[in-house]
Design a protein around this motif. Structure first.
Motif, mmCIF file in Angstrom:
data_model
loop_
_atom_site.group_PDB
_atom_site.id
_atom_site.type_symbol
_atom_site.label_atom_id
_atom_site.label_comp_id
_atom_site.label_asym_id
_atom_site.label_seq_id
_atom_site.Cartn_x
_atom_site.Cartn_y
_atom_site.Cartn_z
ATOM 1 N N ASN A 57 8.817 -2.787 -4.537
ATOM 2 C CA ASN A 57 7.509 -2.860 -4.985
ATOM 3 C C ASN A 57 6.481 -1.720 -4.814
ATOM 4 N N VAL A 58 5.262 -1.776 -5.194
ATOM 5 C CA VAL A 58 4.522 -0.623 -5.001
ATOM 6 C C VAL A 58 3.068 -1.176 -4.322
ATOM 7 N N VAL A 59 2.659 -0.775 -3.233
ATOM 8 C CA VAL A 59 1.730 -1.044 -2.583
ATOM 9 C C VAL A 59 0.762 0.031 -2.314
ATOM 10 N N GLN A 60 -0.546 0.034 -2.816
ATOM 11 C CA GLN A 60 -1.525 1.256 -2.375
ATOM 12 C C GLN A 60 -2.173 0.906 -1.115
ATOM 13 N N VAL A 61 -1.985 1.603 -0.121
ATOM 14 C CA VAL A 61 -2.881 1.480 1.020
ATOM 15 C C VAL A 61 -4.178 2.301 1.443
ATOM 16 N N ASN A 62 -5.061 1.931 2.053
ATOM 17 C CA ASN A 62 -6.350 2.500 2.219
ATOM 18 C C ASN A 62 -6.318 3.930 3.015
ATOM 19 N N THR A 63 -5.700 3.819 4.122
ATOM 20 C CA THR A 63 -5.932 4.938 4.982
ATOM 21 C C THR A 63 -4.700 5.582 5.461
ATOM 22 N N VAL A 64 -4.947 6.785 6.115
ATOM 23 C CA VAL A 64 -3.655 7.569 6.573
ATOM 24 C C VAL A 64 -2.882 6.810 7.700
ATOM 25 N N GLN A 66 -2.655 3.333 7.865
ATOM 26 C CA GLN A 66 -1.880 2.502 7.238
ATOM 27 C C GLN A 66 -0.567 3.048 6.853
ATOM 28 N N TYR A 67 -0.724 4.052 6.121
ATOM 29 C CA TYR A 67 0.361 4.822 5.381
ATOM 30 C C TYR A 67 1.387 5.309 6.491
ATOM 31 N N SER A 68 0.986 5.934 7.569
ATOM 32 C CA SER A 68 1.486 6.484 8.735
ATOM 33 C C SER A 68 2.388 5.398 9.330
ATOM 34 N N MET A 69 1.713 4.312 9.607
ATOM 35 C CA MET A 69 2.626 3.107 10.328
ATOM 36 C C MET A 69 3.222 2.206 9.622
ATOM 37 N N CYS A 70 2.886 2.289 8.133
ATOM 38 C CA CYS A 70 3.404 1.486 6.815
ATOM 39 C C CYS A 70 3.117 -0.186 7.206
ATOM 40 N N GLU A 71 1.681 -0.080 7.296
ATOM 41 C CA GLU A 71 1.136 -1.325 7.385
ATOM 42 C C GLU A 71 0.240 -1.727 6.066
ATOM 43 N N VAL A 72 0.650 -2.890 5.535
ATOM 44 C CA VAL A 72 0.163 -3.115 4.144
ATOM 45 C C VAL A 72 -0.982 -4.453 4.703
ATOM 46 N N PRO A 73 -2.292 -3.798 4.390
ATOM 47 C CA PRO A 73 -3.550 -4.945 4.389
ATOM 48 C C PRO A 73 -3.226 -6.043 3.629
ATOM 49 N N ARG A 74 -3.752 -7.323 3.991
ATOM 50 C CA ARG A 74 -3.471 -8.512 3.388
ATOM 51 C C ARG A 74 -4.150 -8.350 1.973
ATOM 52 N N ASN A 75 -5.253 -7.407 1.848
ATOM 53 C CA ASN A 75 -5.999 -7.527 0.354
ATOM 54 C C ASN A 75 -5.405 -6.354 -0.183
ATOM 55 N N ALA A 76 -4.353 -5.802 -0.231
ATOM 56 C CA ALA A 76 -3.761 -4.540 -0.802
ATOM 57 C C ALA A 76 -3.432 -4.981 -2.137
ATOM 58 N N THR A 77 -3.595 -4.124 -3.199
ATOM 59 C CA THR A 77 -3.031 -4.227 -4.404
ATOM 60 C C THR A 77 -1.462 -3.892 -4.415
ATOM 61 N N VAL A 78 -0.791 -4.889 -5.001
ATOM 62 C CA VAL A 78 0.706 -5.013 -5.207
ATOM 63 C C VAL A 78 1.184 -4.752 -6.597
ATOM 64 N N TRP A 79 2.267 -3.977 -7.002
ATOM 65 C CA TRP A 79 2.668 -3.684 -8.188
ATOM 66 C C TRP A 79 4.004 -4.131 -7.996
ATOM 67 N N SER A 80 4.632 -5.069 -8.995
ATOM 68 C CA SER A 80 6.131 -5.411 -8.771
ATOM 69 C C SER A 80 6.791 -5.705 -9.951
ATOM 70 N N SER A 81 6.352 -4.902 -11.064
ATOM 71 C CA SER A 81 7.185 -5.025 -12.488
ATOM 72 C C SER A 81 8.459 -4.384 -12.486
ATOM 73 N N GLY A 82 8.735 -3.174 -11.638
ATOM 74 C CA GLY A 82 9.798 -2.420 -11.735
ATOM 75 C C GLY A 82 9.233 -1.161 -12.829
ATOM 76 N N ASN A 83 8.362 -1.308 -13.469
ATOM 77 C CA ASN A 83 7.824 -0.204 -14.387
ATOM 78 C C ASN A 83 6.400 -0.130 -14.414
ATOM 79 N N ASP A 84 5.930 0.219 -13.068
ATOM 80 C CA ASP A 84 4.556 0.258 -12.865
ATOM 81 C C ASP A 84 3.743 1.471 -13.146
ATOM 82 N N GLN A 104 9.604 2.249 6.067
ATOM 83 C CA GLN A 104 10.044 2.890 7.411
ATOM 84 C C GLN A 104 11.109 3.995 6.957
ATOM 85 N N LYS A 105 11.879 3.605 5.977
ATOM 86 C CA LYS A 105 12.988 4.237 5.562
ATOM 87 C C LYS A 105 12.719 5.334 4.616
ATOM 88 N N GLY A 106 11.430 5.729 4.254
ATOM 89 C CA GLY A 106 10.787 6.825 3.636
ATOM 90 C C GLY A 106 10.519 6.373 2.187
#
Length: 114
Positions: A57-64, A66-84, A104-106
Motif C-alpha cells: 500500500n502507500v501511506v503518506q506520513v507527516n514528519t521526517v 515518522q518517515y525515518s522510524m517507519c511510523e504510520v499514524p492512525r489518521n494517515a491517508t492510505v492508498w491500496s488500489s495497486g494503481n494509486d 524498514q526494508k526500503g
C-alpha cells in the motif's frame, strides 16, 4: 499533509504537470528508496504508485521522524488500489509502505516538490 496543489495560475500548473511512475519499470517495490534522487519534481506533478493489489500500500506520513522510524499514524491517508495516483503539493512529502516490515526494508521515499 495535503497532497493537492492549488493556485491562481489559471490552470497552468495542471497543464505543466508530469506523471512520474514511482520506481520506474519496477514500480512501488523494495529498494525504491533512492528513486527520487536528482528528479525535478514540481507541485502539481502526479506520482503513479504501481504494485500488486494486496501486496503493498502507500501511506503518506507527516514528519521526517515518522518517515525515518517507519511510523504510520492512525489518521494517515492510505492508498491500496495497486494503481494509486497522488498529486504532489509544494514542499516535502513522505511516502511509506504500511505493510508490516516493508518500510524498514526500503519501501519509502521522501521527495521535495518546487
Amino acid at each position: 499533509m495535503v497532497v493537492v496543489a492549488h493556485g491562481s495560475d489559471g490552470g497552468k500548473a495542471a497543464a505543466d504537470s508530469r506523471l512520474w511512475p514511482v520506481g520506474d519499470s519496477t514500480g512501488w517495490s523494495f529498494g525504491v528508496l533512492g528513486w527520487p534522487n536528482y528528479k525535478p519534481f514540481k507541485a502539481g506533478d502526479v506520482f503513479l504508485f504501481s504494485y500488486m493489489h494486496g501486496a503493498h500500500n502507500v501511506v503518506q506520513v507527516n514528519t521526517v521522524a515518522q518517515y525515518s522510524m517507519c511510523e504510520v499514524p492512525r489518521n494517515a491517508t492510505v492508498w491500496s488500489s495497486g494503481n494509486d495516483r497522488i498529486t504532489l503539493a509544494r514542499g516535502m512529502s513522505f511516502f511509506v509502505c504500511g505493510i508490516s516490515g516493508h518500510c524498514q526494508k526500503g519501501m519509502k521515499i521522501a521527495v521535495t516538490a518546487r
